[in-house]
Design a protein around this motif. Structure first.
Motif, PDB file in Angstrom:
ATOM      1  N   TYR A 155      24.041  16.530  -6.897  1.00 21.43           N
ATOM      2  CA  TYR A 155      23.767  16.139  -8.268  1.00 21.43           C
ATOM      3  C   TYR A 155      24.356  14.769  -8.572  1.00 21.43           C
ATOM      4  O   TYR A 155      25.505  14.491  -8.262  1.00 21.43           O
ATOM      5  N   GLN A 156      23.575  13.947  -9.223  1.00 19.42           N
ATOM      6  CA  GLN A 156      24.052  12.653  -9.691  1.00 19.42           C
ATOM      7  C   GLN A 156      24.640  12.888 -11.083  1.00 19.42           C
ATOM      8  O   GLN A 156      23.925  13.241 -12.018  1.00 19.42           O
ATOM      9  N   ALA A 167      25.607  -1.736 -16.831  1.00 22.65           N
ATOM     10  CA  ALA A 167      24.966  -1.152 -18.007  1.00 22.65           C
ATOM     11  C   ALA A 167      25.994  -0.416 -18.862  1.00 22.65           C
ATOM     12  O   ALA A 167      25.939  -0.466 -20.091  1.00 22.65           O
ATOM     13  N   ALA A 168      26.956   0.248 -18.225  1.00 26.04           N
ATOM     14  CA  ALA A 168      28.007   0.940 -18.969  1.00 26.04           C
ATOM     15  C   ALA A 168      28.868  -0.059 -19.747  1.00 26.04           C
ATOM     16  O   ALA A 168      29.212   0.176 -20.907  1.00 26.04           O
ATOM     17  N   ALA A 169      29.195  -1.190 -19.129  1.00 31.21           N
ATOM     18  CA  ALA A 169      29.992  -2.221 -19.804  1.00 31.21           C
ATOM     19  C   ALA A 169      29.238  -2.775 -21.011  1.00 31.21           C
ATOM     20  O   ALA A 169      29.821  -2.989 -22.086  1.00 31.21           O
ATOM     21  N   LEU A 170      27.941  -2.982 -20.854  1.00 24.34           N
ATOM     22  CA  LEU A 170      27.119  -3.475 -21.957  1.00 24.34           C
ATOM     23  C   LEU A 170      27.083  -2.462 -23.098  1.00 24.34           C
ATOM     24  O   LEU A 170      27.245  -2.821 -24.269  1.00 24.34           O
ATOM     25  N   ARG A 171      26.906  -1.187 -22.773  1.00 22.82           N
ATOM     26  CA  ARG A 171      26.880  -0.146 -23.805  1.00 22.82           C
ATOM     27  C   ARG A 171      28.207  -0.075 -24.550  1.00 22.82           C
ATOM     28  O   ARG A 171      28.237   0.107 -25.763  1.00 22.82           O
ATOM     29  N   ASN A 207      21.172  11.626 -22.185  1.00 23.86           N
ATOM     30  CA  ASN A 207      20.156  11.447 -21.150  1.00 23.86           C
ATOM     31  C   ASN A 207      20.722  10.940 -19.829  1.00 23.86           C
ATOM     32  O   ASN A 207      20.141  11.182 -18.782  1.00 23.86           O
ATOM     33  N   GLU A 208      21.829  10.218 -19.874  1.00 22.64           N
ATOM     34  CA  GLU A 208      22.344   9.573 -18.669  1.00 22.64           C
ATOM     35  C   GLU A 208      23.491  10.322 -18.010  1.00 22.64           C
ATOM     36  O   GLU A 208      23.932   9.946 -16.941  1.00 22.64           O
ATOM     37  N   ALA A 209      23.974  11.384 -18.632  1.00 22.47           N
ATOM     38  CA  ALA A 209      25.071  12.150 -18.048  1.00 22.47           C
ATOM     39  C   ALA A 209      24.587  13.571 -17.744  1.00 22.47           C
ATOM     40  O   ALA A 209      23.948  14.215 -18.573  1.00 22.47           O
ATOM     41  N   HIS A 210      24.882  14.039 -16.542  1.00 24.26           N
ATOM     42  CA  HIS A 210      24.523  15.400 -16.145  1.00 24.26           C
ATOM     43  C   HIS A 210      25.278  16.376 -17.038  1.00 24.26           C
ATOM     44  O   HIS A 210      26.364  16.078 -17.536  1.00 24.26           O
ATOM     45  N   VAL A 211      24.720  17.546 -17.257  1.00 25.22           N
ATOM     46  CA  VAL A 211      25.341  18.525 -18.138  1.00 25.22           C
ATOM     47  C   VAL A 211      26.753  18.888 -17.667  1.00 25.22           C
ATOM     48  O   VAL A 211      27.635  19.158 -18.483  1.00 25.22           O
TER      49      VAL A 211
END
Length: 114
Positions: free
Chosen positions: A29-30, A38-42, A77-81
Motif C-alpha cells: 500500500y502506498q 507538492a507537500a511543501a507547496l500545500r 484523497n492523498e492519504a491512505h485510510v
C-alpha cells in the motif's frame, strides 16, 4: 516491506490491518500519494489560508472557509485510510470528530440525521 513501513509502530493502522486481515498486502500500500515538493507547496498555501482565516477582512475569511474544503478533500484523497487513522489517533480524534469540525463535508449532517 516494500513501502518501508513497520506498522507495529502505528497502533491504529496495525489494528485496522489485523481487523481487515490484510497483513500480507499492507506492504504494497502506498500510504501517501504526494511528493515532497507538492507537500511543501500545500503547507505554504495552508499557512496563507490560516492567515486569511484570522484576518479581520470578511471576504478573506469567507474565501479561507471555501479553501478549507479544497484542502480537506486533498488530504483525504492523498492519504491512505491507514495513514488517516494514525494521524487521527495521534491527535486523539476520530472520524466523527473530523466530521463535526467539517460538517458541510458530510451529507449526513446536511440531512440532519445526526
Amino acid at each position: 516491506m516494500k513501502n518501508g513501513i513497520d506498522f507495529s509502530q502505528y497502533p491504529a493502522a496495525q489494528q485496522m490491518i489485523d481487523e481487515a486481515d490484510v497483513a500480507h498486502e499492507a506492504a504494497d500500500y502506498q500510504m501517501i500519494r504526494i511528493d515532497r515538493d507538492a507537500a511543501a507547496l500545500r503547507l505554504a498555501e495552508l499557512l496563507i489560508l490560516c492567515k486569511a482565516a484570522s484576518s479581520s477582512s470578511i471576504p478573506l475569511r469567507s474565501r479561507a472557509k471555501r479553501s478549507a474544503n479544497y484542502y480537506h478533500n486533498q488530504v483525504r484523497n492523498e492519504a491512505h485510510v491507514f495513514a488517516q487513522m494514525e494521524a487521527l489517533r495521534e491527535y486523539k480524534l476520530s472520524f466523527d470528530d473530523l466530521d463535526r469540525m467539517m460538517p458541510h463535508q458530510n451529507s449526513v449532517f446536511l440531512n440532519g440525521q445526526r
